[in-house]
Design a protein around this motif. Sequence first.
Motif, mmCIF file in Angstrom:
data_model
loop_
_atom_site.group_PDB
_atom_site.id
_atom_site.type_symbol
_atom_site.label_atom_id
_atom_site.label_comp_id
_atom_site.label_asym_id
_atom_site.label_seq_id
_atom_site.Cartn_x
_atom_site.Cartn_y
_atom_site.Cartn_z
ATOM 1 N N ILE A 1 0.882 -1.168 0.000
ATOM 2 C CA ILE A 1 0.000 0.000 0.000
ATOM 3 C C ILE A 1 0.920 1.219 0.000
ATOM 4 C CG2 ILE A 1 -1.897 1.194 1.147
ATOM 5 C CD1 ILE A 1 -2.502 -1.720 0.244
ATOM 6 N N MET A 2 0.969 1.929 -1.106
ATOM 7 C CA MET A 2 1.937 3.019 -1.252
ATOM 8 C C MET A 2 1.592 4.166 -0.303
ATOM 9 S SD MET A 2 4.727 3.613 -2.817
ATOM 10 C CE MET A 2 4.923 2.869 -4.425
ATOM 11 N N PRO A 3 2.494 4.494 0.625
ATOM 12 C CA PRO A 3 2.199 5.552 1.594
ATOM 13 C C PRO A 3 2.356 6.947 0.993
ATOM 14 C CG PRO A 3 4.400 4.706 1.975
ATOM 15 C CD PRO A 3 3.809 3.869 0.872
ATOM 16 N N GLU A 4 1.477 7.844 1.398
ATOM 17 C CA GLU A 4 1.586 9.245 0.988
ATOM 18 C C GLU A 4 2.559 10.008 1.869
ATOM 19 O OE1 GLU A 4 -2.867 10.533 -0.057
ATOM 20 O OE2 GLU A 4 -2.678 9.388 1.799
ATOM 21 N N GLY A 5 2.911 9.438 3.025
ATOM 22 C CA GLY A 5 3.809 10.124 3.944
ATOM 23 C C GLY A 5 4.361 9.178 4.991
ATOM 24 N N GLY A 6 5.323 9.673 5.777
ATOM 25 C CA GLY A 6 5.845 8.921 6.909
ATOM 26 C C GLY A 6 7.022 8.023 6.600
ATOM 27 N N TYR A 7 7.302 7.128 7.540
ATOM 28 C CA TYR A 7 8.431 6.210 7.509
ATOM 29 C C TYR A 7 8.088 4.825 6.973
ATOM 30 C CZ TYR A 7 11.882 8.631 10.606
ATOM 31 O OH TYR A 7 12.825 9.456 11.160
ATOM 32 N N PHE A 8 6.796 4.514 6.847
ATOM 33 C CA PHE A 8 6.392 3.110 6.760
ATOM 34 C C PHE A 8 5.550 2.780 5.535
ATOM 35 C CE2 PHE A 8 6.546 4.534 11.205
ATOM 36 C CZ PHE A 8 7.649 3.808 11.631
ATOM 37 N N MET A 9 5.577 1.489 5.213
ATOM 38 C CA MET A 9 4.756 0.938 4.142
ATOM 39 C C MET A 9 4.151 -0.368 4.648
ATOM 40 S SD MET A 9 6.035 -0.254 0.357
ATOM 41 C CE MET A 9 6.578 1.412 -0.021
ATOM 42 N N ILE A 10 2.847 -0.517 4.496
ATOM 43 C CA ILE A 10 2.245 -1.793 4.858
ATOM 44 C C ILE A 10 2.034 -2.605 3.594
ATOM 45 C CG2 ILE A 10 1.147 -0.733 6.865
ATOM 46 C CD1 ILE A 10 -1.558 -1.105 5.467
ATOM 47 N N ALA A 11 2.000 -3.929 3.760
ATOM 48 C CA ALA A 11 1.825 -4.827 2.618
ATOM 49 C C ALA A 11 0.803 -5.891 2.971
ATOM 50 C CB ALA A 11 3.155 -5.467 2.238
ATOM 51 N N ASP A 12 -0.003 -6.233 1.990
ATOM 52 C CA ASP A 12 -1.033 -7.255 2.132
ATOM 53 C C ASP A 12 -0.394 -8.636 1.959
ATOM 54 O OD1 ASP A 12 -3.221 -8.950 1.919
ATOM 55 O OD2 ASP A 12 -4.389 -7.566 0.692
ATOM 56 N N ILE A 13 -0.537 -9.497 2.969
ATOM 57 C CA ILE A 13 0.059 -10.835 2.909
ATOM 58 C C ILE A 13 -0.997 -11.925 2.751
ATOM 59 C CG2 ILE A 13 2.092 -10.186 4.259
ATOM 60 C CD1 ILE A 13 0.675 -11.564 6.690
ATOM 61 N N SER A 14 -2.211 -11.533 2.392
ATOM 62 C CA SER A 14 -3.305 -12.514 2.333
ATOM 63 C C SER A 14 -3.070 -13.595 1.294
ATOM 64 C CB SER A 14 -4.641 -11.803 2.062
ATOM 65 O OG SER A 14 -4.568 -11.043 0.865
ATOM 66 N N SER A 15 -2.267 -13.298 0.264
ATOM 67 C CA SER A 15 -2.011 -14.298 -0.783
ATOM 68 C C SER A 15 -0.847 -15.221 -0.449
ATOM 69 C CB SER A 15 -1.714 -13.597 -2.117
ATOM 70 O OG SER A 15 -0.535 -12.808 -2.017
ATOM 71 N N VAL A 16 -0.163 -14.939 0.669
ATOM 72 C CA VAL A 16 1.012 -15.738 1.037
ATOM 73 C C VAL A 16 0.571 -17.020 1.725
ATOM 74 C CG1 VAL A 16 3.109 -15.814 2.431
ATOM 75 C CG2 VAL A 16 2.456 -13.700 1.261
ATOM 76 N N ASN A 17 1.132 -18.142 1.283
ATOM 77 C CA ASN A 17 0.781 -19.441 1.854
ATOM 78 C C ASN A 17 2.036 -20.090 2.430
ATOM 79 O OD1 ASN A 17 -0.576 -21.780 2.555
ATOM 80 N ND2 ASN A 17 -0.434 -22.666 0.499
#
Length: 445
Positions: free
Chosen positions: A356-372
């Motif tokens: 999820i591309m962040p508009e600001g800050g230090y961090f980026m979250i990522a969706d791991i729902s497809s990871v098995n």
Amino acid sequence: MIRIVFSDLAVICENTIKKLDHKIIMSRRLHARRLEGVDKNIWVEFTQLAADYKAVNLGQGFPDFSPPKFIQEAFCKAVSSGCPMHQYTRAFGHPSLVTILAKFFGRIVEHEINPFEDILVTVGAYQALFCTFQALVDEGDEVIIIEPFFDCYKPMVKMAGGKAVYVPLRPRVGGGKVLSSGDWVLSAEELACKFTPNTKAIVINTPNNPLGKVYKKEELQMIADLCIKHDVVCISDEVYEWLTYDGAKHLKIASLPGMWERTITIGSAGKTFSATGWKVGWAIGSGHILKHLKTIHQNSVYHCATAAQEAVAQGFEREYEQFGTPESYFQQLPETLHHKRKKLASCLEGVGLQPIMPEGGYFMIADISSVNVDLNDSSAQDEPRDYRFVKWLIKEKGLATIPVSAFYSPEHSKDFENYIRFCFVKEDETLNAAEDILRKWSTGK
């Protein structure tokens, strides 16, 4: 002979006491009830785990590069400037620092700020938050917290005797995949329903940790309108204010009509100048509010490091003159981090994760729902999926991240346990090491 007997007896008694010492436990309850349920801390747990496994650390939010040279030189100059820099300064903020903070931020919010009434300098933004909650939240008061939220808000509200009420930002429904933090939105109807006669304050964080959302003017105006309507204080955590990307603009809610009188703005020199270990923060707001924070401060910490405050003051003096020019660190740092952000996003996409591309800050979250992957770690069986995944990633692959459900309330955490948080404010060498780990994992090597 008598001396020898008494000496031997003393040794026997001492040894007996040592043997019994571990059994002597006070029967009364020692801890204050306000500590119940707030003893666990995600940073303590995962920082130790990362250290134990010598993992590449994209979990904690600190730069692994040095602050700019000018601020280092200012610190060196301060500590070598003689006696005053090594002694107590003004309790509520070093005079040179509060003066330039008032001048600098007064220009931004277009409001005259009194340096000695409207500003409190604290031991990092963390203490500014603590003083705010302790000073303003009373037993039974409700505090609205917008999720995801920096994890200290919840225990600080509880320790003050308040009740946290949660409203989550949610991914916008429809239109395909959620690609940006800007796609996570706040429901005006849902937020309005949370205001009651018991609501004392609302906490917002922009740019947001962990999501990276930068609130737009219309979103802030909606929050401001509700604050004014219900006579509520706004606590605005803005420690990442200079770190915005792709044209996103940070706006201070205190600058909106009617909000200066009811807003406490939290700031951080650590995030501003990439010097998190200096622990210099501040709270800015109307003097009639700040005086209560000062009461907490003077009866707890009382004073912050003089030399560090002087160095931060010199840094802001420089930035005041360079503001808006290519020489400004407040322009140079986000430009540097923009490339690191793109580098991490490309890496995550390359191994099948959805950032999820962040508009600001230090961090980026990522969706791991497809990871098995096999997450049947017996020590973490009852934990949310993101906790189990992060522990697996640390233990099996040597890469440290942070589970995003830790930034949510119990009632909403289940809906967001398929995300993990990465910090991209790292040297390219660190990001390359993380990329190498992820690519080897994705190719099964």
